[in-house]
Write an enzyme that holds these catalytic residues in place. Structure first.
Site: not given
Lengths: 308, 416
Positions: B153, B304-306
């Site tokens: 990110k 999911t960007d878990h």
């Protein structure tokens, strides 16, 4: 209705018009009390209140403390600088530690929006939000409306402009909610850089010209620039800000009516408002301060009666 | 070792058995028979209510934490969670401490997960320590098994660095990932800038912060050539930019996080930090555009960007809480509810080729890489459904559709 619809006062957003009227009626009574020779009632002798100020404040903290003491509540004060917050303790732990000492109500000022809401979900006490970041400052909005009501007889139908740094202001947001609940018309005025892009979604209008704004309004609520919250420069200089958004006596005198001038304090004389305006008979700034104590007494009394 | 799946409805729109109910026999990890009825002595028989099978699911953005943030999630429990949630292959973000920015760190992840039943493919950090200053040793990491390069990110602030990365990666055909968030426009924002942020007094992140970055990256890609993946977009403007870039013929793909399809910024009304995610939850209009773009294929993949976050860093005042939600456990239930089982499975099996991840099909002689599930069970997602070490799920209390039994992959049946 004789009690509030909520167990906490977290924001004007969470209460209704009847709550506001109940607070005002209760405040009327307490305003009479604080003008007696003995300015105190024994109502809350069995209530202990913690004032938790995680952000600097002088007037709001004093106002709350006086309100609590005039209701005969036991009061403990706490400010972040002296606390274990600096040692890494979480907000919930800090507050629960204080509550373990049998505190019934928490008055909290905090730099983060939503801190009061967060706390109310995680601790067992009645919470009064005394300002949370740029979210809400409900007692300020209540005392502002109460002061308008006192001066003009009613809030409904009045035109109120809030001038200045709307972007970083909890006072603006709470005032917008409170004034609209009571049927006032609200505009905000300031440089576009200090007005939230989507503010009109709240049903307010934006006016960037101060002269036009005061021509429209019955009440001008002048806010200060929240220098401590400005992460970047939103206008080139204070001088240039004053040229556009400083309220002067000459501007007031050009109007064919006498508008009411308000300010939540602290005033930056010569910036958002000149001294002759601040000290003029049109300004009700010190009435606001006096009413603040009565309003806070009412809020605390009404919330405490729910605990009982 | 023999495993027999009984009465399994096959969901495989590109295969010959789509929507047919068959018995499937797997011997030593290879599908050996697909027939109406099979009896096989000595086989472990799997009979589950309304059993459906598909190709194993794939997720292009998963974070665990090990090494460094084991309190959030370990590789062992993370891969188990992935398996039980139906994923046979995942890309693992370099959200570790130290950052996965060198070959030995890549090797650590691969060796630590090779017996788990889930194919874990590490994403190498694009820059050293993900600091956006110097390129990491991309070629070395690629030769060690990294399948793509990005700084999770952390946006690449320096456009020239992206230019160099896209050029350099072409030497060995590598895929570059660039998370779009123009930091100076985002400022101190913590949620989407719109009506909800205005009501809540929370600092807003304008949609512009994302689209400006996407536009910049696409201009750079047009100049350099190469392969770019833009992970987790969230705005209408980004969709339009990427659509136009694809029409121009640029080699760009993008993804969207399932929670950005499922929730809007109205979910933040109570300052609930479970909904504090990056990119932030946007407006209904954005969500509608994103869903349409997924259906049309403009958005290539869903993820999911878990992101497991321990309670100490999540149960805090909104400004202070970390960004992220877990998503593996709720992925199918949410996608099935949004798009129906056939489309959900199609989305969950897409992207393996793009990231050079092992793929196989449901037919005899192929490697068995299967997900086992039941698409019709409706339920309220609650804490008991969470297998992750961290419980920070935006989906708690949401009504979801479809439960996952687990996977068969690498000769391992993981359904318990």
């Amino acid at each position: 209705m004789s009690e509030l619809s909520v167990p906490h006062l977290l924001g004007i957003k969470y209460i209704n018009e009847a709550d506001i009227q109940l607070i005002f009626e209760t405040a009327d009574h307490f305003k009479e009390v604080i003008n007696r020779p003995i300015k105190k009632v024994p109502s809350l002798r069995d209530i202990t209140i913690a004032n938790l100020f995680f952000e600097n404040s002088t007037r709001t903290r004093l106002s709350f403390e006086l309100a609590e003491k005039r209701l005969s509540a036991d009061v403990v004060n706490f400010s972040a600088a002296q606390s274990s917050v600096k040692k890494g303790e979480t907000l919930i732990d800090t507050v629960n530690n204080i509550l373990s000492m049998k505190v019934d109500m928490v008055v909290m000022r905090h730099p983060n929006p939503g801190a009061g809401v967060f706390l109310s979900k995680n601790v067992k006490a009645s919470i009064v939000n005394a300002g949370d970041g740029a979210h809400e400052h409900p007692t300020q909005a209540l005392l502002d409306s109460y002061s308008i009501r006192e001066k003009l007889g009613d809030v409904a139908g009045k035109n109120v402009v809030i001038v200045g740094d709307i972007l970083h202001s909890r006072v603006a947001l709470s005032n917008i909610y409170a004034l609209q609940l009571q049927g006032a018309n609200v505009k905000v005025c300031g440089p576009k850089t200090l007005i939230p892009k989507y503010i009109t979604s709240l049903g307010v209008e934006v006016e960037t010209n101060l002269q036009k704004a005061i021509e429209w309004c019955d009440v001008a609520n002048m806010l200060r620039i929240q220098n401590e919250r400005l992460d970047i420069s939103y206008f080139p200089s204070t001088r240039e800000y004053v040229q556009q958004y400083g309220l002067t006596k000459a501007m007031l005198d050009r109007l064919d009516k006498k508008i009411v001038v308000m300010h939540p304090g602290p005033i930056n004389r010569g910036v958002e408002i000149t001294s002759d305006v601040a000290d003029s008979e049109q300004a009700i700034i010190l009435d606001q301060v006096e009413n603040g104590v009565a309003i806070r007494m009412a809020v605390i009394y009404l919330l405490a009666s729910k605990i009982k | 070792m023999k495993t027999l799946l009984k009465s399994a409805t096959i969901i495989d729109s590109s295969g010959t058995y789509n929507n047919q109910t068959k018995d499937i026999l797997i011997v030593d990890g290879i599908i050996t028979k697909i027939e109406d009825t099979i009896t096989e002595e000595g086989a472990t028989v799997v009979e589950l209510p309304n059993l459906h099978v598909s190709n194993g699911w794939f997720d292009s953005s998963v974070s665990f934490g090990e090494p460094g943030y084991e309190e959030c999630e370990t590789l062992e429990n993370g891969t188990y969670t992935a398996a039980k949630s139906g994923f046979t292959s995942i890309l693992l973000n370099p959200k570790t401490k130290p950052v996965t920015d060198n070959k030995s760190a890549i090797s650590y992840v691969i060796s630590k997960t090779q017996d788990t039943g889930v194919n874990v493919h590490p994403i190498g950090a694009l820059t050293m320590k993900s600091e956006s200053v110097d390129l990491a040793e991309l070629y070395d990491m690629a030769s060690g098994g990294a399948v793509a390069f990005g700084d999770f990110k952390t946006p690449l602030e320096n456009p020239n660095l992206l230019k160099i990365a896209l050029l350099y990666a072409q030497n060995f055909d590598a895929l570059i990932m660039s998370f779009p968030n123009e930091k100076l426009i985002a400022g101190k924002g913590v949620m989407n800038e719109h009506i909800a942020s205005t009501r809540l007094g929370l600092k807003g992140i304008p949609a512009l912060a994302e689209s400006l970055h996407v536009a910049r990256d696409l201009y750079i890609l047009e100049y350099t050539g190469g392969k770019l993946h833009i992970p987790t977009i969230s705005t209408t403007a980004s969709v339009e930019l990427i659509k136009a870039a694809k029409e121009k013929g640029l080699d760009v793909t993008c993804s969207v996080a399932i929670h950005n399809l499922f929730f809007t910024d109205d979910a933040l009304e109570e300052f609930d930090t479970r909904f504090k995610v990056m990119p932030p939850l946007r407006t209904q209009s954005d969500v509608d555009t994103l869903k349409a773009a997924v259906a049309e294929g403009i958005i290539d993949y869903v993820t999911t960007d878990h992101t497991p976050i321990d309670i100490e860093n999540k149960k805090l005042e909104f400004d202070l809480a970390e960004y992220g939600t877990i998503g593996l456990e709720s992925a199918f239930g949410a996608l099935n509810k949004l798009f129906g089982a056939q489309k959900a499975v199609e989305l969950l099996t897409k992207g393996k080729d793009r990231f050079n991840v092992d793929n196989s099909h449901i037919k005899v002689s192929e490697k068995a890489q299967l997900t086992l599930f039941n698409p019709i069970k409706e339920y309220t997602f609650s804490k008991e459904h969470i297998l992750s070490s961290s419980k920070n799920s935006a989906f708690l209390n949401s009504k979801l559709l479809g439960e996952v039994y687990g996977i068969y992959n690498n000769s391992k049946l993981i359904i318990e």
